[in-house]
Design a protein around this motif. Structure first.
Motif, short mmCIF file in Angstrom:
data_model
loop_
_atom_site.label_atom_id
_atom_site.label_comp_id
_atom_site.label_asym_id
_atom_site.label_seq_id
_atom_site.Cartn_x
_atom_site.Cartn_y
_atom_site.Cartn_z
N ASP A 346 0.69 -1.17 -0.03
CA ASP A 346 -0.02 0.04 -0.05
C ASP A 346 0.77 1.24 0.05
O ASP A 346 1.71 1.49 0.88
CB ASP A 346 -0.97 0.08 1.20
N THR A 347 1.05 1.88 -1.11
CA THR A 347 1.61 3.17 -1.20
C THR A 347 0.89 4.25 -2.22
O THR A 347 0.22 3.76 -3.00
CB THR A 347 3.10 2.80 -1.75
N ASP A 348 1.23 5.54 -1.66
CA ASP A 348 0.63 6.58 -2.58
C ASP A 348 1.69 7.07 -3.45
O ASP A 348 1.42 7.93 -4.33
CB ASP A 348 0.21 7.49 -1.62
N ALA A 349 2.95 6.38 -3.26
CA ALA A 349 3.87 7.13 -4.33
C ALA A 349 3.86 6.56 -5.55
O ALA A 349 3.22 5.78 -5.91
CB ALA A 349 5.41 6.61 -3.46
N PRO A 350 4.41 7.78 -6.51
CA PRO A 350 4.20 7.08 -7.87
C PRO A 350 5.16 6.10 -8.35
O PRO A 350 6.04 5.70 -7.44
CB PRO A 350 4.60 8.50 -8.74
N LEU A 399 12.30 1.15 -14.00
CA LEU A 399 12.23 2.61 -13.96
C LEU A 399 11.60 3.11 -15.13
O LEU A 399 12.07 2.35 -16.48
CB LEU A 399 13.63 3.04 -13.84
N LEU A 400 10.72 4.00 -15.36
CA LEU A 400 10.02 4.27 -16.43
C LEU A 400 10.25 5.87 -16.80
O LEU A 400 10.54 6.57 -15.74
CB LEU A 400 8.54 4.12 -16.30
N ASP A 401 10.54 6.20 -17.86
CA ASP A 401 10.33 7.49 -18.37
C ASP A 401 8.87 7.98 -18.76
O ASP A 401 8.00 7.58 -19.67
CB ASP A 401 11.29 7.63 -19.70
N PRO A 402 8.40 9.05 -18.04
CA PRO A 402 7.12 9.45 -18.40
C PRO A 402 6.61 9.88 -19.61
O PRO A 402 5.61 9.40 -20.16
CB PRO A 402 6.48 10.61 -17.16
N LEU A 403 7.56 10.64 -20.12
CA LEU A 403 7.36 11.07 -21.79
C LEU A 403 7.25 10.01 -22.49
O LEU A 403 6.64 9.77 -23.37
CB LEU A 403 8.45 12.04 -21.92
N GLY A 404 8.44 9.09 -22.37
CA GLY A 404 8.49 7.71 -23.07
C GLY A 404 7.34 6.96 -23.21
O GLY A 404 6.89 6.45 -24.02
N ALA A 450 1.12 11.43 -16.75
CA ALA A 450 2.32 10.35 -16.65
C ALA A 450 3.54 10.90 -15.74
O ALA A 450 4.06 10.15 -15.04
CB ALA A 450 3.08 10.22 -17.94
N ARG A 451 3.58 12.18 -15.97
CA ARG A 451 4.60 12.55 -14.51
C ARG A 451 4.26 12.43 -13.32
O ARG A 451 4.87 12.09 -12.27
CB ARG A 451 4.73 14.17 -14.80
N ARG A 452 2.94 12.61 -12.82
CA ARG A 452 2.40 12.31 -11.66
C ARG A 452 2.44 10.75 -11.17
O ARG A 452 2.60 10.56 -9.98
CB ARG A 452 1.04 12.94 -11.55
N GLN A 453 1.96 9.84 -12.07
CA GLN A 453 1.89 8.53 -11.81
C GLN A 453 3.12 7.86 -11.87
O GLN A 453 3.23 6.71 -11.46
CB GLN A 453 0.63 7.90 -12.46
#
Length: 713
Positions: A346-350, A399-404, A450-453
């Motif tokens: 359980d985490t609220d972090a992106p 690890l993800l790139d939000p823009l990608g 995407a940046r937020r999630q």
């Protein structure tokens, strides 16, 4: 700031009757007391600020309190230095004869007497809300006009026969009407003293749910929105203590933000963030509009924002097979069930920032089954060094790139279909493009989501570096404490206190550690005000909803100014966007546009939207709408500049015109929310057809406060 030692009044010869001592002597005494108190307040605040700046910054709560005190003193000093006695807006006389003076802020004399009541205080409400129909306990009201720190005129408005006999005006809007014809400048003028009763009622409305301020051109919607921001910060503790700045004001474009830039500071508020929707996304400043209307319509659907969340979750898949890790003590088995339990943390972090939490949860789950007495820290290090385990985790939670991530939606039809299964095959095809990162304005809600999630790919690395540096600093302090304890004769245990957790926490200096950049627009905000809200798509509303968990909004707009049509009611539209508990307050009086212009503008919008809320003009200018040929453009503007030493003009619809300080050049869309003394429309018939063309013509025509010129070929 001017604090006169003589008269506060500087009335023109034509106003000699208003200079009668019987009319202004009580004001003179009041202003003298205000001036003396302001001088003392400046000296006191300056001394307190010097002491606060010279004091130790402290740590923890003490440091926060010191910073808040410095901010408060700076803000108060700035207000005092900007305004002197001219912070007084006017006065009201109550039924028992009490004179109450209303100010931009509250002011108490050294003797404890209330010299000024803050305009936002409940006691000041009758000053703005009283009318002939409902005097709210007032006998009369006086409003001042200030010029260069002196009163250049004032108006007495009577609410009783006695006040009328004493010289007050029966027209309770006399001061306001008198101010409407004054010249405009590049910034919205100060109208606080002349806020009207219908506007004030909306400004003071509660903050729960969504309040829609619906009104046509010139009804003061923007005035209401900005003053409401200042009012809520004063009156609503939940909002004034909110994180992220408390209140966010979202405007339609940069010219609007520049135009209203000084309004909130003039009200003593610097805690409000202002921006456009583009400002919420770092990649949005230069993104062009979507060229294909069909693509724009698909991207306007708020469900595409949900597709971003689905895409993220596709990269959070626990392995289905067990993994065995060899350690110096024993072999540890990481089961598929262990992976699933860890991934359900359980985490609220992106996504990127939750990665460390999930990894720690996985190690704890595995080690909880290990019974031998071996330090967990050593076991954790051993697991973290296992290449097979870390690689498996990296593939399962990369690890993800939000823009990608968003770019992949526009370049991979299969991926898009998995994330947005409701899209038709034709819609999937429409959204595909060769360069996935060729962002348009319609992409901004998805980029924001995407940046937020997804979060910052470097967040985990920075957190670990901060922890490493903090641990190293504590280790150094511990060695110093050990040295002092060994070399000290202290037998009271005072030195040993240096090793205590409370002391260690108080000595930690988080400001000295690497910091992540602060995004002032990320929120969460306690309240959001949206101007020209009729233009927002469902997807754009999602950008704002994600920043306001309380769903406390002030929505300002006009259905008749929606370029792409607005056939629903406000309640229906906002319900679709995700807002609930919607209440609508309508403004129907046009204070800006003279009736000569509105007579011609009304048929333009009625033809496209018959039920448009077209406001009724409160005044006439005596200047008819002028029509001329395009070749006369420069002659008309030059003549206006010669005849008018003050004021601003705007040419709308002519990209060839070169703007100057007093004559702007804008598109119809960028003119929204602004006002000018003279508006020159160039070939308005070419603005387009249908609802978009009608709205552009209507908006452009109603920007004028005095004169409208329409040029044709």
């Amino acid at each position: 700031m001017i604090l006169p030692t003589t008269s506060a009044f500087q009335l023109a010869d034509r106003l000699v009757a208003k200079a009668d001592p019987s009319l202004i002597s009580s004001d003179e005494e009041q202003f003298a007391a205000i001036a003396e108190t302001v001088r003392g307040s400046i000296a006191d605040a300056s001394a307190r600020l010097d002491r606060a700046l010279g004091a130790s910054s402290g740590v923890g709560g003490a440091a926060v309190e010191r910073d808040l005190e410095i901010h408060r003193l700076n803000a108060r000093l700035a207000m005092f230095r900007r305004y002197g006695i001219d912070m007084c807006l006017g006065r009201m006389v109550t039924a028992d004869g009490t004179r109450i003076y209303i100010g931009r802020l509250g002011l108490t004399g050294s003797d404890g007497r209330q010299l000024l009541v803050d305009w936002r205080a409940p006691a000041a409400e009758p000053f703005f809300g009283a009318t002939l129909a409902d005097p709210m306990g007032l006998i009369s009201r006086r409003r001042y006009r200030w010029t260069g720190g002196r009163i250049s005129d004032y108006w007495d408005e009577a609410f009783t026969a006695e006040a009328l006999a004493a010289g007050g005006a029966l027209d309770d809007q006399s001061a306001f009407i008198a101010s409407l014809g004054s010249s405009r400048s590049a910034r919205m003028r100060d109208v606080l003293a002349t806020i009207q009763a219908d506007q004030d009622a909306i400004i003071r409305a509660g903050s729960s749910g969504t309040l829609v301020v619906d009104g046509g051109p010139g009804t003061g919607k923007t005035v209401v929105a900005l003053h409401r921001a200042a009012y809520l910060l004063y009156s609503d503790a939940r909002i004034s203590r909110g994180s992220g700045g408390g209140v966010l004001v979202v405007g339609p474009h940069q010219p609007y933000l520049s135009y209203v830039d000084d309004v909130l500071p003039s009200l003593g508020e610097d805690r409000v963030q202002t921006c456009t929707l583009r400002d919420l996304v770092p990649d949005g400043a230069d993104a062009p509009l979507e060229a294909d209307p069909a693509v724009a319509r698909v991207k306007a659907d708020g469900r595409l924002v949900d597709a971003v969340g689905r895409a993220v979750r596709l990269y959070e898949q626990p392995p289905q097979r067990s993994t065995t890790v060899e350690t110096p003590w024993t072999d540890l088995r990481v089961r598929a069930l262990d992976w699933e339990e860890a991934f359900d943390t359980d985490t609220d972090a992106p996504h990127n920032e939750a990665r460390d939490e999930v990894w720690d949860a996985l190690l704890d789950i595995v080690l909880d089954r290990f019974e031998e007495q071996i330090p967990r820290a050593q076991l954790k290090r051993s697991l973290a060094q296992d290449e097979a385990l870390t690689q498996t985790f990296g593939r399962a939670w990369p690890l993800l790139d939000p823009l990608g991530l968003v770019a992949a939606l526009w370049t991979s039809p299969g991926f898009l279909k998995r994330c947005a299964p409701w899209l038709t095959d034709e819609e999937v095809r429409l959204l595909q493009r060769e360069d996935g990162r060729a962002w348009t304005a319609s992409d901004l809600p998805l980029l924001d989501a995407a940046r937020r999630q997804v979060g910052d790919p470097g967040a985990g690395k920075m957190r670990r570096e901060r922890e490493r540096l903090k641990a190293a600093e504590r280790e150094y302090r511990a060695s110093v404490a050990d040295y002092l304890m060994e070399s000290s004769d202290d037998d009271l245990g005072l030195m040993s206190m240096l090793r205590g957790e409370d002391v260690q926490n108080s000595l930690d200096d988080d400001d000295a550690l690497p910091q992540r950049g602060t995004d002032l627009l990320a929120g969460p905000f306690a309240h959001i005000i949206v101007d020209e809200a009729q233009e927002l798509t469902d997807a754009e509303w999602r950008m704002l909803l994600s920043r306001c968990p309380s769903r406390s909004f002030t929505v300002v707009g006009d259905r008749a100014q929606a370029r792409h049509g607005f056939t629903e009611s406000w309640e229906e539209r906002l319900s679709h966007a995700g807002l609930k508990d919607v209440h609508v307050a309508s403004l129907t009086v046009n204070y800006r546009t003279p009736e000569e212009i509105m007579v011609e503008a009304e048929p333009v919008i009625r033809a496209a939207l018959p039920d448009a809320n077209v406001p009724t003009s409160v005044r006439a200018s005596g200047i008819p709408v002028h029509r001329a040929a395009i070749k006369e453009r420069d002659t008309i503007i030059d003549a206006w500049l010669v005849e008018n030493e003050e004021g601003t003009a705007c040419v709308i619809g002519d990209e060839t015109f070169t703007a100057s300080e007093r004559v702007w050049s804008l598109t119809p869309e960028l003119s929204k929310g602004l006002e000018f003394d003279l508006v020159v429309l160039v070939e308005p018939e070419k603005f387009g057809t249908g609802i978009e063309g009608a709205v552009d013509r209507y908006v452009s025509m109603t920007r004028s406060t005095r004169e409208l010129v329409m040029l044709t070929a």
